[in-house]
Design a protein around this motif. Sequence first.
Motif, PDB file in Angstrom:
ATOM      1  N   LEU A   9     -50.413 -43.036 -54.360  1.00 36.32           N
ATOM      2  CA  LEU A   9     -49.802 -42.544 -55.593  1.00 36.32           C
ATOM      3  C   LEU A   9     -50.156 -43.435 -56.774  1.00 36.32           C
ATOM      4  CD1 LEU A   9     -47.957 -40.587 -57.088  1.00 36.32           C
ATOM      5  CD2 LEU A   9     -45.991 -41.971 -56.362  1.00 36.32           C
ATOM      6  N   ALA A  34     -47.954 -33.071 -56.662  1.00 36.33           N
ATOM      7  CA  ALA A  34     -48.376 -33.540 -55.341  1.00 36.33           C
ATOM      8  C   ALA A  34     -48.358 -32.355 -54.377  1.00 36.33           C
ATOM      9  CB  ALA A  34     -47.450 -34.646 -54.848  1.00 36.33           C
ATOM     10  N   LEU A 216     -53.473 -38.013 -52.203  1.00 37.34           N
ATOM     11  CA  LEU A 216     -52.143 -38.568 -51.968  1.00 37.34           C
ATOM     12  C   LEU A 216     -51.773 -38.603 -50.487  1.00 37.34           C
ATOM     13  CD1 LEU A 216     -50.225 -36.781 -54.865  1.00 37.34           C
ATOM     14  CD2 LEU A 216     -50.797 -39.220 -54.745  1.00 37.34           C
TER      15      LEU A 216
END
Length: 221
Positions: A9, A34, A216
Amino acid sequence: MDQPDLTPLQNVRARIARAAAIAGRKADAIELIAISKTHSADRILPLIEEGQRVFGENRVQEAQAKWPALIAAHSDVKLHLVGQLQSNKAEEAVRLFDCIHSLDRPSLMVALAKAMDKAGRRVPCFLQVNIGDEEQKGGCAIAEVPALLASARAMALPVIGLMCVPPAGIEPAPFFALLAKIAADNGLSQLSMGMSDDFETAMMLGATHVRVGSALFGRRA
């Protein structure tokens, strides 16, 4: 380039900050979504704990199975639907999601308008454009955009911008630039475009929402 001492992140946020600086934009003006599709709650929770608050799912049924408990524990989390939506799932989508990125046809507009009226909430939507004219992809044809926007506005559907997924294996910049032009021509300022491998390019061309999954969560098998 990713920095090994940062979390995924933190790396993505650093990439956004660099791209924003080059483009003369503010990093906090870019909404990082995300993309948590196929990932379980125990994979999602660390990102929530690290401060990520906007997530994206592809399927209503999958989101229903894992997100209510997560949202109950973290009420400020926002959930976006980024995959194709069947009209018969409109009511569930309106109840669960805070934004829908895949509005692309009149029948879905009718279903969503009815669902929003029933639920008493207006969920912001992006009109998905089949920017590469690919038969296998969702999204409306470029030529249909003005008429579909007019219909959506007549139904009081809150269309805030345009979304696209460029063809794979081709330089995405021309497709991002085209989507930005279509949006500007139709008085829209929000652009949902750019994924893990190309969101910096999308930002240079006006993206306001980037949909990042593998950078991510890691590559899916």
